[in-house]
Design an enzyme around this catalytic site. Sequence first.
Site, PDB file in Angstrom:
ATOM      1  CG  HIS A   6      90.925  70.340  83.867  1.00  0.00           C
ATOM      2  ND1 HIS A   6      90.521  70.179  82.569  1.00  0.00           N
ATOM      3  CD2 HIS A   6      90.038  69.636  84.625  1.00  0.00           C
ATOM      4  CE1 HIS A   6      89.434  69.424  82.534  1.00  0.00           C
ATOM      5  NE2 HIS A   6      89.123  69.084  83.762  1.00  0.00           N
TER       6      HIS A   6
HETATM    7  C1  BDR Z   1      88.400  73.779  85.633  1.00  0.00           C
HETATM    8  O1  BDR Z   1      87.251  73.904  86.482  1.00  0.00           O
HETATM    9  C2  BDR Z   1      87.605  73.605  87.813  1.00  0.00           C
HETATM   10  O2  BDR Z   1      86.678  72.731  88.361  1.00  0.00           O
HETATM   11  C3  BDR Z   1      88.956  72.948  87.758  1.00  0.00           C
HETATM   12  O3  BDR Z   1      89.701  73.237  88.932  1.00  0.00           O
HETATM   13  C4  BDR Z   1      89.576  73.519  86.535  1.00  0.00           C
HETATM   14  O4  BDR Z   1      90.223  74.743  86.819  1.00  0.00           O
HETATM   15  C5  BDR Z   1      88.130  72.675  84.622  1.00  0.00           C
HETATM   16  O5  BDR Z   1      87.039  73.003  83.823  1.00  0.00           O
END
Ligand code: BDR
Length: 317
Positions: free
Chosen positions: A241
């Site tokens: 992500h």
């Molecule tokens: C986002 O939520 C966090 O857990 C991850 O680091 C990322 O930024 C994904 O939904």
Amino acid sequence: MHKVIFDTDPGVDDAMALLFLHQHPEIDLVGVTSVFGNAAIETTTRNALFLKREWEIPAPVARGANETIDPHRPHAPWPTFIHGDDGLGNINVPDDIGLSADPRPAHRFIIDMVRAHPGEITLVAVGRMTNLANALGEAPEIAGLVKSVVIMGGAFDVPGNVTPAAEANIHGDPEAADRVFTAPWPVVVIGLDVTMQTVMTRSQLADIAKAGGKRAELLSDLSQFYIDFYEGLVDDGMVVHDSCACVYVVAPELFTLRSGAMRVVCGGIADGQTIQKPDGRKFPPSHWDNLPSQQAAIGIDAKAVLDLIHKTLVNAG
Ligand code: BDR
Ligand code: CA
């Protein structure tokens, strides 16, 4: 050269993104600001300092918010089942790192840096939007001084990952995200629409660990718990992500964007949902009127993004 402040809640995918920013030759990482989210602020700040030490990152780390901008919001448990009890995949990060954080709180650090470098700073925010909203609250004029804001968060045309409606970074502080989306600065939102397509396989990560020396080995070690969490959710490997938002800074041509005002639902069953009114679509008067058009990522060349991450991380020596 892109001057970047990285606002982050490390966090396993945050760690990969941090190494990407540190190693990419066109990025000048001028600060790291921590925020609560994947773990409490003590933990995410400690983790940022740990990664700074291990990866020899010169940028200072400033400690950020530990609560939502609406203090009445209930506190959800930390997602230890995704990022581990220590926030970095249960690798037993030591408590004492031997480095201190910048004396300023994160939002003040952001304000100072933006004022010192007008028109030059890109804010890359991959945790809850709380520090950015606090910076805007204290110094609204910084909106006109920031070069751009690139966010990992939200889910526009796909389901969320915390609820069917909402993605974690936005769901964790919806009021803050709504403030950030509606401020008069240019925002690009890299959400689940594109990040869920961007999956680094176990074998690609193993190749990076083999070719990228000690830094990449640490990255691979701390990622294994997170990869296990994603088993069954993706074919094989980890969703990167936060790195997607960092790649956008240097390779925007790998993304397709849609322009339009954005709001965040604050409260109710769709709490934290991100909704864009595409430019040019006609509606009766609504809560999206007279707000800046921001950009939502709706397409990605995932293979090229993963290749660029690979190439940058193996240069980590
Ligand atoms: C986002 O939520 C966090 O857990 C991850 O680091 C990322 O930024 C994904 O939904
Ligand atoms: Ca994150």
